[in-house]
Scaffold this active site. Structure first.
Site, short mmCIF file in Angstrom:
data_model
loop_
_atom_site.label_atom_id
_atom_site.label_comp_id
_atom_site.label_asym_id
_atom_site.label_seq_id
_atom_site.Cartn_x
_atom_site.Cartn_y
_atom_site.Cartn_z
N HIS B 53 -4.69 -3.25 -2.64
CA HIS B 53 -4.56 -4.46 -1.83
C HIS B 53 -4.64 -5.73 -2.69
CE1 HIS B 53 -4.74 -6.43 2.10
NE2 HIS B 53 -5.56 -7.29 1.54
N HIS B 99 -2.39 -6.95 8.62
CA HIS B 99 -3.75 -6.56 8.98
C HIS B 99 -3.67 -5.26 9.76
CE1 HIS B 99 -7.88 -8.65 9.04
NE2 HIS B 99 -7.49 -8.43 7.82
#
Lengths: 220, 736
Positions: B53, B99
């Site tokens: 990430h 998300h």
């Protein structure tokens, strides 16, 4: 016409209100931060929409207990024209300037769309430029716009011509389709729909303008 | 006082390394970078900084190949958001971010904090956020979790955006079984700033104060970035505690306080605390500035007791920012944040050591070379196999075209999304001039006659069938949508959602999509200025459709010239720009009506795309058309239905016989638009198009109360069509 827009932490239609006031009346309002409760004398006070204090308690409950609102209540009781839109309406009911309460929408969802309103009383300082019974298109944007009051209060509001606007079709479960009401003296109006969002064709229409011209024409 | 055990006394074992999502090889890399074994806090920090990430370790190699430059690009990828010049000394600042994992575990908070995070990325750079968009993917409608997830995500997006007072002006929502166990929630924010008032994250000035503002730090979200870098399994729900909780009220205060401080000259650098919180923001700032940071963790505002350095560094508590101020400006800055009732704490200073040094209780609890956290992060050129090309297929006709049209228009993928966007305040800020439901959202640049057009798009079916073609198409479709409202497309952001990159076929999808995207961006002068990569979107080894969501932005000089999709008048000519080919491979018709997914997706001819689009945009700018709609999912008939439903006016068209009728109606050939104009103007347009070599055909006229094709080959009352379109989603969401 000298006006004030009261800004609470979490207000978010304060700029929209200021833009509408300036565009329609030609006068730029004063923006009053909630801590400046000793603000200038004005002809008109607006409580804008938004989520003051995040609506984390009951909508409007925190703001209603702020210092600036004590001052607004005092002035409104003295007769200063006062308008509460959406969260502003919720604050006005929380202060007791207007009766009743705004509960969560009947379907529990936030709703943002244009709705048809009927002008129920065109003889108030906020509605005099409309025609009685005129149907106007004004958007709503709220999660808690479901107007509630006991039957006696509702009867009194109706009898005294204090229902200023009514939804033409059910939007949020409001008692008797009430969208906006005035106080007994007629100098305080609270309404859930947002007239400041309908002041030019590019935004979807101009039906909100007459609310501001009404105030301006009365106050000069 | 409670006796807090020293977390750094914990011995690092191979199990602990594995729990942190690091391979043994990566651990050795840390040891050699540091010249010693890390302690527990340091291991935690490396693990998040080197997570997929934060480090883009699987994607960086390929991302470098994307075009990121144009004369109007002020800031490309690498900052919090991309910045483009929109003229008159103004800039648009925007980014999209995923998300996905948190939203699947806890849809309301996952989606809400997704919105909060992307807002911060934008106002960090000095912009006032003016519009939110999103791209959502859910599993098949019949899946038991779909409605729960959709309801929660929509409520979360609304709950956050509405409260903050930034309009959510559009987006897209699709359904596919591949998202059953891994939904996608991609949020985009667009902000406006003056070009001479843009803020960056590079720290500078040894001795300058490092300031923490916003919410207090709690234990929420610890290891969120690591969670987002792993596949899902059945026990993922146990990870609910790693989902952060949003506080939009504080975010609203933080926006106002930051913008107020930004109007002064106090800020040297500013960065929001997003994934990996305090750690990644300080490392980012120090790395960009080529300096060191010394942070005293005792000074970090905390909302829970006895937090360890490890927890403080890895917490993903929301609504926090880190700034470097000019010396002597602390008091003035503090006064602003106190006015907005937000925490303000000087937690450290800039050093010349090139290290991130953390102290706690008077002891050094972490001491790491900044370089090693960023530049030494592993970069993988993962092996991949290109997705095999599909053959063209014959796609069958159906007898009942009326039913096919109604099933498509009244089905999950083309029905009205009103149920969703009515839960978003899409009008606050008073500049939304094209609301949701059109080709692109349009908002005025406040106080000017200019406007921004914004669109989010991707067709995962195509990306799955042919990643290169799908990548091209995703970029081209946003370009076309912006064009269809009259905007000049300028730049894009993206959110690259894929499965597990350690699988060669998935990596092949990724590489293919990027190749197509890059090609389209170059051909259309439409660079990528920001973005985000979300990999490991898999549950129990089953990957999602490759979904490179694109968020495009365009500018319109004169907002009065904007086009919309609704028919305005009866008796106008309907004109098709672009030539329809028999391209029903991977089409929505094939999937929804025939229940199949075969064949190659439509080919994207980028030169043609540009030529047709530029022609249509000029028509809009010249005020020659009253209505414009691009053709995409569902083809000509779906676009025609949209236009008729939106305007409440029927239409009657005839399509020529070169193609089978079902292909003429449902083919998803690219670079096509439908427009309407009065008959005289339509004739002028036809001639102009012919002269310019643009395929053009006047195919019918508006009017009446029915949608008709070739007399009665399709003949549906408008009322029935409109009802089918309006009803599917509310009915679906009301099911119990």
């Amino acid at each position: 016409m000298k006006s004030a827009v009261i800004v609470f932490p979490g207000s978010n239609c304060d700029r929209d209100m200021a833009v509408a006031l300036e565009k329609v009346t030609g006068h730029k309002p004063q923006m009053v931060w909630h801590q400046d409760h000793d603000f200038d004398t004005v002809d008109f006070i607006a409580l804008p929409g938004g989520f003051s204090y995040g609506d984390y308690l009951r909508c409007g409950a925190m703001s209603a207990r702020s210092h600036v609102m004590k001052e607004v209540v005092r002035r409104a009781e003295d007769g200063v024209p006062t308008l509460g839109i959406c969260n502003g309406f919720q604050i006005l009911t929380e202060t007791g300037l207007l009766p009743g309460a705004l509960m969560r929408n009947a379907d529990l969802h936030f709703v943002c769309r244009d709705v048809k309103l009927s002008v129920e009383n065109a003889d108030t300082l906020f509605t005099q430029d409309y025609m009685e019974g005129e149907e106007i298109l004004i958007p709503v944007a709220h999660h808690d716009g479901n107007y509630f009051a006991d039957d006696d209060t509702l009867d009194e509001l109706e009898a005294e011509g204090r229902v200023a606007f009514r939804y033409c079709a059910d939007v949020n479960g409001s008692q008797r389709g009430i969208a906006g009401i005035t106080n007994a003296k007629g100098n305080v109006l609270g309404m859930m729909p947002h007239p400041e969002r309908m002041i030019e064709p590019a935004l979807g229409g101009s039906h909100g303008r007459k609310l501001f011209t009404s105030i301006m024409n009365r106050l000069g | 006082m409670t006796n807090v055990p020293n977390i750094n006394d914990i011995k690092i074992t191979p199990e602990i390394v594995k729990e942190h999502g690091l391979t043994e090889e990566e651990y050795q890399r840390i040891v050699s970078a540091m010249g010693r074994e890390p302690n527990y806090t340091e291991l935690g920090i490396y693990s998040v900084m080197w997570s997929e990430h934060c480090s883009y370790k699987s994607s960086r190699f390929h991302l470098k190949k994307l075009p990121t430059e144009a004369p109007w690009v002020i800031q490309g990828p690498g900052e919090n958001a991309g910045v483009i010049d929109i003229g008159d000394g103004q800039a648009a600042i925007f980014k999209m971010e995923s998300h996905n994992h948190p939203s699947y575990i806890e849809p309301y908070q996952g989606a809400a904090t997704g919105v909060g995070g992307i807002l911060r990325d934008v106002f960090t750079m000095g912009a006032r956020p003016v519009a939110n968009m999103n791209a959502l993917r859910f599993g098949e409608p019949d899946h038991p979790k779909t409605r729960h997830l959709l309801a929660g995500v929509v409520e979360g997006i609304g709950g956050y955006g509405n409260c903050v007072g930034v309009p959510t002006v559009g987006g897209e929502t699709n359904f596919d079984p591949s998202y059953n166990g891994n939904i996608l929630v991609n949020a985009m924010t667009v902000g406006l700033a003056d070009t001479d008032k843009i803020f960056y994250c590079a720290a500078a000035g040894v001795g300058n104060p490092v300031v923490y503002v916003g919410s207090k730090t709690g234990r929420d979200g610890i290891h969120g970035a690591t969670m987002a870098s792993a596949e899902f399994t059945e026990d993922s729900e146990e990870k609910r505690p790693t989902v952060q909780v949003g506080d939009p009220f504080t975010e609203k205060l933080l926006i106002e306080a930051c913008l107020e401080l930004m109007a002064t000259d106090a800020i040297i650098a500013i960065q929001d605390m997003g994934a990996a919180g305090l750690t990644s923001s300080s490392v980012e700032m120090a790395s960009k500035g080529g300096v060191g940071f010394e942070l005293n963790l005792d000074k970090v505002p905390q909302r829970e007791e006895n937090m360890t350095p490890y927890e403080m560094c890895l917490s993903e508590s929301q609504e926090r920012m880190l700034m470097v101020l000019k010396p002597g400006r602390e008091d003035m800055a503090k006064a602003i944040f106190e006015k907005w009732e937000l925490d303000f704490a000087v937690i450290g200073e800039i050093t010349d050591t090139g290290k991130l040094t953390l102290t706690f209780g008077g002891e050094v609890v972490g001491d790491m070379p900044i370089n090693s956290l960023v530049e030494d992060a592993p970069e993988y050129e993962r092996p991949y196999v290109p997705t095999p090309k599909r053959e063209a297929v014959d796609v069958a006709a159906v007898n009942d075209l009326n039913k096919a049209v109604l099933d498509l228009i009244g089905g999950p993928n083309l029905c009205s999304r009103r149920w969703i966007w009515e839960q978003y305040d899409h009008m606050v800020m008073g500049d939304t001039i094209q609301r949701p439901g059109g080709d692109a959202a349009v908002i005025r640049v406040h106080g000017t006659g200019k406007a921004l057009a914004i669109s989010t798009d991707v067709t995962p079916r195509y990306c799955h069938a042919d990643p290169v073609e799908g990548g091209r198409q995703a970029v081209a479709e946003t370009w076309r949508n912006i064009t269809a409202v009259g905007g000049t497309p300028l730049a894009i952001t993206n959110c690259l959602n894929f499965g597990n990159p350690e699988r060669k076929d998935i990596m092949g999808q990724f590489v293919g999509c990027l190749e197509g995207m890059g090609e389209a961006c170059r051909a259309l002068d439409y660079p990528i200025v920001s973005g985000n990569v979300s990999l490991y979107n898999e549950t129990n080894g089953s990957g999602i459709l490759p979904t490179p969501a694109i968020g495009g932005i365009g500018v319109m000089k004169d907002s009065d010239k904007m086009a919309t999709i609704s028919f305005k008048n009866e008796g106008e000519a309907i004109v098709l720009i672009g030539k329809t080919k028999n391209e029903l491979g991977a089409s929505l018709y094939q999937r929804e009506v025939l229940g199949k997914d075969a064949g190659a997706p439509p080919h994207v001819d980028l030169a043609l795309e540009r030529r047709n689009g530029d022609f249509v945009r000029a028509l809009i700018e010249n005020g020659q058309v009253t209505t414009c709609h691009d053709l995409s999912d569902g083809g000509l008939i779906a676009a025609l239905a949209d236009m008729a439903i939106a305007g409440g006016i029927g239409a009657s068209v005839a399509v020529d016989g070169e193609l089978p009728l079902h292909a003429a109606l449902f083919s998803e050939t690219q670079a096509r638009y439908l427009i309407s104009a009065d008959t005289e103007t339509a004739e002028t347009i036809r001639k102009e198009a012919k002269d310019a070599g643009i395929p053009v055909a006047v195919i019918g006229a508006t009017g009446g109360k029915r949608l008709r094709v070739n007399n009665d080959a399709v003949d549906i009352p408008m009322s029935e069509l409109a009802r089918a379109h309006a009803d599917w989603m509310p009915k679906f969401m009301a099911k119990t």
